[in-house]
Design a protein around this motif. Structure first.
Motif, mmCIF file in Angstrom:
data_model
loop_
_atom_site.group_PDB
_atom_site.id
_atom_site.type_symbol
_atom_site.label_atom_id
_atom_site.label_comp_id
_atom_site.label_asym_id
_atom_site.label_seq_id
_atom_site.Cartn_x
_atom_site.Cartn_y
_atom_site.Cartn_z
ATOM 1 N N ARG A 215 -30.533 -74.261 0.356
ATOM 2 C CA ARG A 215 -29.517 -73.357 -0.148
ATOM 3 C C ARG A 215 -28.152 -73.820 0.339
ATOM 4 O O ARG A 215 -28.011 -74.273 1.471
ATOM 5 N N SER B 95 -24.132 -68.648 -3.510
ATOM 6 C CA SER B 95 -25.208 -69.431 -2.919
ATOM 7 C C SER B 95 -26.004 -70.134 -4.013
ATOM 8 O O SER B 95 -26.465 -69.495 -4.957
ATOM 9 N N THR C 257 -29.308 -72.383 -4.875
ATOM 10 C CA THR C 257 -30.598 -72.752 -4.316
ATOM 11 C C THR C 257 -31.197 -73.916 -5.094
ATOM 12 O O THR C 257 -31.208 -73.902 -6.328
#
Lengths: 383, 240
Positions: free
Chosen positions: A159, A166, A168
């Motif tokens: 991440r 964020s 991922t």
């Protein structure tokens, strides 16, 4: 005298049963808490056994994440007395839950696996080879947690924060090997090639910490100090220093767990004392009679302390058995979550048994002494 | 045994208790001898000192002054920790309330007295069986006190008192809790034991029991009021 002791105890079955249960609960607590302490101790011991020949170099800020540049490895290699040095990258497997327990992704140069893991064997498959990319070798707890076999795919997430949000990334790694259970940190490890890990986590050519192997005959303590003086922004720990630091933390954990267990056990001991005081009081006349028949202080002490010691031993056996069953099933359950938390060692069983016996014996001493010191005349008149 | 043949010698025995700050003279300068095989009763009103005398002879209590000699040995000079040895080797107790251990069988109640004397298990078994058989309890050995009649319990208690071959049997009101018929059985049993050489001291309120003994000591206010040999019917003063 043993048959008399048994008769006295079985005469008051419910009371004896409840007292023994009280001790058993205390010893159960000793087993469970002690089992936890034992596991931590063994875990640390075994982990450090794999590192006895190495100095660890950490960034001053801590070791998880990629915070030491690989150039530092080169700087360290230049320090006289250093035979070799290499970096390891440690990242939490579950980026959203960083706790005391859980699996870690370890980025390691395949060439350094043997040096790092020493004689750790494989349950199946092989170790990483130079040139491997999306390949992983997993520790035994990881394999059990995800029910992995060699050839299975394991999903790993990374991440990254980018402009406040964020992002991922998910990659599937092929498990090429499963390590045997070591009782060390490596049971919780997913080992992947270091360069793959650095790319996957997008942290450049950095590592979490550096392992340094001193040349033969070089004092690790001395070398650790010289490394600290020669290379900036790092902290170097000799094997001994590191062990001492961890031992200090273990003392605190042991103190907390064992004092909780001791309190439980002492409560059990008090219940024995209470039972024995009642029992002695009820049998005042019997003790007077025994004395009239010629029983000495020793006879009365043996009889009374024998009863409480036997209750302690019975409580100990039940507590140890109960604790062992609990630990077994807890470990079975926890292993499915990728964690092992308890260990039963012969030392723990012996200490718990001795403690139970001692507890029973000591708790019986005051009532026994009271019984032994009774005036036979007054005891016989007692109603 | 002493040169004059006395198995028990009491010399100037006194016991003073403190009741608060007031001294109570329970026993006052008592002296007498008892010979081997003698069947002696001590009678007197309540508070006359007869039970105190028995407990001093049995080393259950310490005299204020005076001495007790058993088999020529001054037992009153022994220390507290030596008393159990004297008790198990020289004295057998029979109590009014039988004082059997309720959790043990008749056999075990006799056996336990020998355990304290460290008698080996095989000998203990033989002796307990022999004594209980002698007491007519061969078929009651495995019974607990609650399953026995008063007379049977007292016979178990006598068997227990005899277990370690004591020099003297001290019986405190041994017929106090039994009916007339059982009283006869108990007294005859004690009589029989005395005829076989066992020295027996009985404290009793019961005139009929005292009449069956060889000698009657009457206590009054902590002193010996009379000490008579029984040759026929003896009229007891103030006893009972």
């Amino acid at each position: 005298m043993f048959d008399i002791i048994i008769k006295n105890l079985t005469q008051r079955k419910l009371r004896t049963g409840l007292t023994v249960f009280g001790i058993a609960l205390g010893i159960f607590a000793v087993m469970v808490m002690g089992g936890m302490s034992e596991y931590f101790r063994l875990h640390v011991d075994r982990t450090f056994d794999l590192m006895t020949d190495k100095i660890q170099v950490w960034p001053e800020s801590g070791f998880v994440g990629g915070t030491l540049d690989e150039s530092t490895i080169r700087d360290i290699r230049r320090v006289p007395g250093v035979s070799d040095s290499y970096g390891l990258l440690w990242m939490p497997y579950d980026m959203e839950s960083i706790g005391l327990f859980g699996s870690y992704v370890m980025g390691i140069n395949p060439d350094k696996q043997e040096t790092t893991l020493q004689d750790t064997g494989l349950e199946e498959g092989r170790y990483l080879l130079p040139g491997d990319r999306l390949r992983a070798v997993v520790g035994s707890n990881v394999a059990r947690q995800f029910n992995l076999r060699a050839g299975d795919e394991l999903e790993i997430k990374s991440r990254k924060l980018q402009r406040g949000s964020s992002i991922t990334h998910i990659r599937e790694f092929t498990v090429v090997g499963i390590m045997e259970f070591t009782g060390t940190d490596y049971d919780y490890v997913i080992a992947i090639p270091l360069d793959t890990a650095q790319d996957f986590y997008d942290i450049g050519r950095t590592v979490s910490y550096i392992l340094v192997i001193p040349e033969t005959g070089v004092d690790p303590e001395n070398l650790a100090k010289r490394i600290e003086l020669s290379v900036s922004n790092i902290k170097a720990f000799s094997p001994q220093e590191l062990r001492e630091q961890v031992a200090q933390s273990l003392v605190i954990i042991n103190l907390i767990t064992l004092s909780a267990a001791l309190i439980a056990a002492v409560i059990g001991g008090l219940s024995v004392m209470n039972t024995m005081l009642m029992s002695v009081s009820e049998r005042t006349k019997d003790f007077g009679l025994f004395k009239a028949m010629g029983a000495g202080t020793r006879d009365i002490l043996v009889m009374t302390v024998g009863e409480s010691a036997l209750m302690g031993i019975l409580g100990g056996i039940i507590g140890i058995a109960g604790g062992s069953v609990f630990i077994y099933y807890m470990n079975e359950f926890l292993i499915s979550k990728g964690v092992v938390l308890f260990a039963i060692t012969p030392e723990l069983v012996v200490v718990a048994m001795m403690f139970a016996t001692l507890l029973g014996t000591v708790s019986g001493v005051i009532p026994a002494y009271r019984a032994a010191k009774m005036s036979p005349m007054e005891a016989l008149r007692y109603e | 045994m002493n040169s004059n043949g006395a198995i028990l010698r009491i010399r100037n025995l006194s016991k003073t208790y403190m009741q608060g700050k007031i001294p109570v003279h329970a026993l006052n300068d008592v002296s007498f001898d008892v010979h081997k095989g003698e069947f002696l009763s001590i009678v007197g009103v309540s508070g006359s000192g007869k039970s105190t005398l028995l407990s001093l002879i049995g080393l259950l209590d310490k005299p204020t002054t005076g001495s007790v000699f058993i088999d020529g040995e001054e037992v009153t000079k022994f220390k507290e920790r030596e008393a159990p040895k004297i008790r198990r080797e020289k004295i057998g107790f029979v109590f009014q309330h039988f004082n059997l251990i309720p959790t043990l069988t008749a056999f075990e109640n006799v056996d336990i007295a020998m355990r304290f004397a460290r008698v080996p298990k095989s000998k203990r078994k033989d002796r307990a069986v022999e004594l209980l058989t002698r007491m007519g309890l061969a078929d009651r050995m495995k019974h607990k006190p609650s399953e026995l009649s008063g007379g049977e319990q007292q016979r178990v208690s006598i068997a227990r008192a005899l277990a370690n071959h004591p020099a003297i049997i001290l019986a405190d009101e041994p017929t106090g809790e039994v009916d007339t018929k059982t009283r006869e059985v108990i007294v005859n049993l004690l009589r029989e034991l005395s005829e076989k050489g066992q020295t027996i001291l009985v404290v009793t309120h019961d005139v009929a029991v005292a009449q069956k003994t060889d000698r009657i000591i009457t206590m009054l206010d902590g002193k010996i009021e009379s000490d008579v040999k029984v040759t026929g019917k003896v009229k007891l003063k103030r006893a009972g």
